[in-house]
Design a protein around this motif. Structure first.
Motif, short mmCIF file in Angstrom:
data_model
loop_
_atom_site.label_atom_id
_atom_site.label_comp_id
_atom_site.label_asym_id
_atom_site.label_seq_id
_atom_site.Cartn_x
_atom_site.Cartn_y
_atom_site.Cartn_z
N HIS A 407 0.81 -1.21 0.00
CA HIS A 407 0.00 0.00 0.00
C HIS A 407 0.85 1.27 0.00
CE1 HIS A 407 -3.32 -2.61 0.42
NE2 HIS A 407 -3.24 -2.81 1.71
N LEU A 408 2.08 1.19 0.54
CA LEU A 408 2.94 2.37 0.64
C LEU A 408 3.98 2.45 -0.46
CD1 LEU A 408 3.41 2.25 4.52
CD2 LEU A 408 2.17 4.02 3.24
N GLY A 409 4.06 1.43 -1.30
CA GLY A 409 5.02 1.43 -2.38
C GLY A 409 6.45 1.23 -1.94
N VAL A 410 6.66 0.51 -0.84
CA VAL A 410 8.01 0.24 -0.33
C VAL A 410 8.13 -1.25 -0.07
CG1 VAL A 410 8.19 2.54 0.70
CG2 VAL A 410 7.32 0.63 2.08
N SER A 411 9.34 -1.70 0.28
CA SER A 411 9.57 -3.11 0.55
C SER A 411 9.09 -3.49 1.94
CB SER A 411 11.06 -3.43 0.42
OG SER A 411 11.78 -2.79 1.47
N LEU A 431 5.44 8.14 8.27
CA LEU A 431 6.82 8.35 7.84
C LEU A 431 7.04 7.89 6.40
CD1 LEU A 431 9.80 9.08 8.62
CD2 LEU A 431 10.05 6.66 9.27
N LEU A 432 6.45 6.75 6.03
CA LEU A 432 6.68 6.16 4.71
C LEU A 432 5.69 6.64 3.66
CD1 LEU A 432 7.32 2.48 5.86
CD2 LEU A 432 9.05 4.13 5.13
N CYS A 438 0.52 5.28 -2.32
CA CYS A 438 0.43 5.72 -0.92
C CYS A 438 -0.94 5.43 -0.33
CB CYS A 438 0.75 7.21 -0.82
SG CYS A 438 -0.43 8.25 -1.73
N LEU A 439 -1.10 5.82 0.93
CA LEU A 439 -2.37 5.68 1.65
C LEU A 439 -2.96 7.06 1.88
CD1 LEU A 439 -1.40 2.94 4.27
CD2 LEU A 439 -3.04 2.69 2.41
N GLU A 440 -4.17 7.26 1.38
CA GLU A 440 -4.86 8.54 1.53
C GLU A 440 -5.77 8.51 2.76
OE1 GLU A 440 -8.46 10.64 -0.86
OE2 GLU A 440 -6.66 10.22 -2.07
#
Length: 705
Positions: A407-411, A431-432, A438-440
């Motif tokens: 959901h955050l586009g990270v690992s 933070l992420l 991303c999360l809205e």
């Protein structure tokens, strides 16, 4: 969080799982299904809300990826002579017809191998639905969760807004879609098989045998194992119906797990409207201490109707939770994805039903956080728990980090590090939460300022069955009689077909065929017109014509040509009503299953028109006929709408048409006998008027549609 699973209270049973995998999104789920189902030797059970045989299991340009669910299942039974496939889906109302495969019973029962059996589950109260999503392979492997093997479900964890592979069977693109399913191996699969076979029995009245042994059913090599050797609880909702008591394990486990959480509660769900779960969450937000609560929802509900019903109720819940969050422990988000060159973002459709708490508790299933999943719809969730520090907890943490990372586009590793550094799930998200993926935040100032009422929740999102079981008895086949009625439906279809063939044979191969020559027909017409029993002969002709699917328009024109306009109108109207009543009764006698087979692909189209507005719908179908007169009558009878509505709708719809045909026929007859200027102009004007009226009527109905 202490262990809370208790069989007989908040779960049906606890069963051992040798291996568990948490499958995220359609690409992984379809792949695991294909690899698991390919091993089936005796039994493959598929229980769901929907299935679509046209959907491709893989997406790419290779020939291998052209395999659809229907062809895949067909190949399985051809390859394995002992394999029986049983598919049970919800017998949905016609309002869902446009979102589903037209008549799946043709594509997955009548048009496929005889060892592929599909049945529609209607054994539930009025307004309820069968919502479990289970696949069981020889009682050795099983999938359960929120995912149906259906249309517009496939996607990857990247959820790219413009993924060219994310198209439906008609080639139309659809929005990013997120869902979760669990793959389990071991005795837990046998218990899910038991649950699926019981549901099949309730829907059809037929008992399925239990597969013997689980030899040869191996874990798919390409599926990563998240946990091993753990007990899993099967959690159900079943409404009270047909002398069966209700089961509310889903609701009890939600309330108890929310109350037991100490550090955090992470939820993904399609809906958030449940009254009792709102109270449970409000209790945890109150006070100075309590768990963080993170809820992931879709940004909006699908379609205008859902947005103005379930969406309105969700805003009530969001406002209540936001106002109770004095300590800043609440986060309610929706995932959105962006792409280079795009001016707008695309929301990810959340369909998963997941809850994770305190790194020790996981729940994956079919139950939504709405009232109907608590007591009205049939649901099946899987729940497991471990103790802090146990090796199994690593699988829980990894699953949580995978979901948040997506959901955050990270690992997942970045998520784990951020949570460890911040010592807070909510702070780590903030933070992420800086990328395009991303999360809205769904708690907007408008939500906090609006005025809502919750009085209508019970009407829009009911928690218990509507007290109309006696009416349901007329519409639903009792489970214990379903098997016999299924056979009876086929016998009725054969009987009806033989009766029609007999009438045609009598006309074709007996002296009756002599009545088809022009002289005989002319003499017969004159004799009928002059007889005092003319109305009875005409009435009989309409009734027999209806049984033979003879075009009713032709009968009306012939009647108008034989008699005066006034007599022709009333004779035609009486004949049409009599024929409609008889074929309506035949449709009622034959039943829905028989007519479904008989009507073919037209059934959903006709039923949709009939079921919407009763009398008005029948009248509209008569004014602008979308199917043969007799077919409409049979389908209406099988649909069990009230005969009064059917009769009045037919009367209202047929009167203008019969009147128009009678007048036109009379003017044609006048033109043929006296082809003067006046009769010619009058006939042309009348034809133009009828044509224009029909055109504007069709256009208006199409616009309303």
């Amino acid at each position: 969080m202490k262990k809370i699973l208790r069989p007989g209270d908040n779960c049906w049973c606890l069963a051992h799982a040798e291996r568990v995998a948490f499958l995220v999104d359609g690409e992984a789920i379809f792949s695991a299904f294909e690899k698991a189902a390919a091993q089936a030797r005796r039994s493959l059970l598929i229980v769901g809300w929907d299935i679509d045989s046209r959907v491709k299991l893989k997406r790419s340009s290779s020939d291998e990826c052209s395999v659809t669910i229907g062809s895949f299942l067909e190949n399985l039974v051809i390859r394995n002579p002992e394999l029986e496939i049983h598919i049970l889906i919800w017998d949905y109302p016609v309002i869902y017809a446009l979102d589903r495969e037209p008549l799946p019973i043709f594509n997955l029962d009548w048009k496929t191998h005889r060892r592929i059996h599909l049945s529609l589950d209607s054994q539930h109260p009025i307004g309820a639905c069968h919502h479990q999503k289970i696949v069981v392979v020889d009682d050795g492997l099983a999938l359960a969760g929120g995912f149906d093997l259906s249309n517009r479900r496939w996607d990857t964890p990247q959820h790219h807004p413009d993924d060219p592979q994310r198209i439906d069977p008609l080639g139309k693109p659809y929005p990013p879609f997120h869902d979760v399913q669990a793959l389990v191996q071991g005795p837990i699969a046998g218990k899910l098989g038991e649950l699926a076979r019981e549901r099949w029995f309730r829907a059809t009245g037929s008992r399925l045998p239990t597969p013997e042994g689980r030899r040869g059913i191996e874990w798919p090599e390409s599926v990563a194992v998240d946990m091993t050797n753990i007990a899993i609880g099967i959690v159900r909702t079943e409404p009270a119906f047909k002398n069966r008591t209700e089961v509310r394990e889903v609701q009890r486990l939600f309330i108890q797990s929310i109350a037991a959480a100490e550090k955090y509660i992470y939820i993904e769900n399609q809906y958030l409207t449940s009254r009792v779960l709102l109270e449970a969450l409000l209790n945890r937000l109150g006070g100075k201490s309590g768990p963080e609560i993170i809820i992931i929802l879709p940004k909006s509900n699908t379609g205008w109707l859902e947005e103005n019903t379930m969406g309105q109720l969700r805003r009530v819940v969001l406002q209540s939770l936001a106002k109770a969050d004095d300590q800043g422990r609440l986060g309610i988000f929706c995932p959105v994805v962006g792409a280079s060159g795009r001016q707008t973002e695309s929301e990810v459709r959340i369909h998963s039903k997941v809850m994770i708490a305190d790194d020790t508790f996981v729940r994956i299933g079919s139950a939504n956080l709405n009232n109907r999943s608590m007591g009205l719809d049939t649901e099946c969730d899987l729940a497991l728990e471990t103790a802090p520090g146990e090796s199994e907890a690593i699988g829980v943490i990894g699953f949580r980090n995978r979901l948040l990372g997506e959901h955050l586009g990270v690992s997942p590793e970045e998520v784990g590090k951020a949570i460890a550094d911040q010592r807070s799930l909510l702070k780590a998200i903030n933070l992420l939460n800086v990328k395009d993926h991303c999360l809205e935040n769904l708690i907007s100032p408008q939500i906090l300022e609006e005025t809502f009422t919750t009085k209508e929740i019970a009407l829009i999102d009911p928690e218990q069955p509507i007290k109309l079981d006696l009416m349901m008895d007329q519409m639903v086949v009792p489970a214990q009689d379903a098997a016999e009625n299924s056979r009876s439906a086929k016998r009725k279809l054969v009987f009806f077909a033989l009766a029609v063939l007999l009438l045609l044979s009598l006309w074709r191969f007996t002296p009756l065929k002599e009545y088809l020559d022009t002289e005989t027909l002319t003499f017969l017409a004159i004799s009928v017109r002059q007889s005092p029993l003319a109305w009875l002969y005409v009435f009989f002709a309409y009734v027999v014509g209806g049984l033979l699917f003879f075009p009713v328009t032709v009968l009306i024109v012939v009647t108008s040509a034989l008699f005066s306009p006034l007599s022709g109108f009333f004779f035609s109207l009486a004949g049409c009503l009599g024929s409609a009543a008889l074929t309506f009764a035949i449709g009622h006698w034959m039943g829905r299953d028989t007519i479904r087979h008989f009507a073919g692909g037209r059934l959903n189209r006709i039923s949709k028109q009939i079921a919407r507005k009763g009398i008005l719908a029948i009248g509209a179908v008569r004014l602008v006929p979308i199917a043969p007169f007799t077919l409409v009558n049979l389908v209406a009878g099988a649909s069990h709408i009230r005969f009064r509505d059917f009769f009045l709708g037919t009367l209202a719809g047929m009167v203008p048409g019969i009147a128009g045909l009678t007048i036109v026929t009379d003017r044609i007859r006048a033109f043929l006998s006296e082809p003067g200027l006046w009769n010619t102009l009058l006939l042309v004007a009348l034809l133009l008027l009828v044509g224009a009226g029909g055109y504007f009527l069709k256009k208006r109905l199409s616009r309303q549609e």
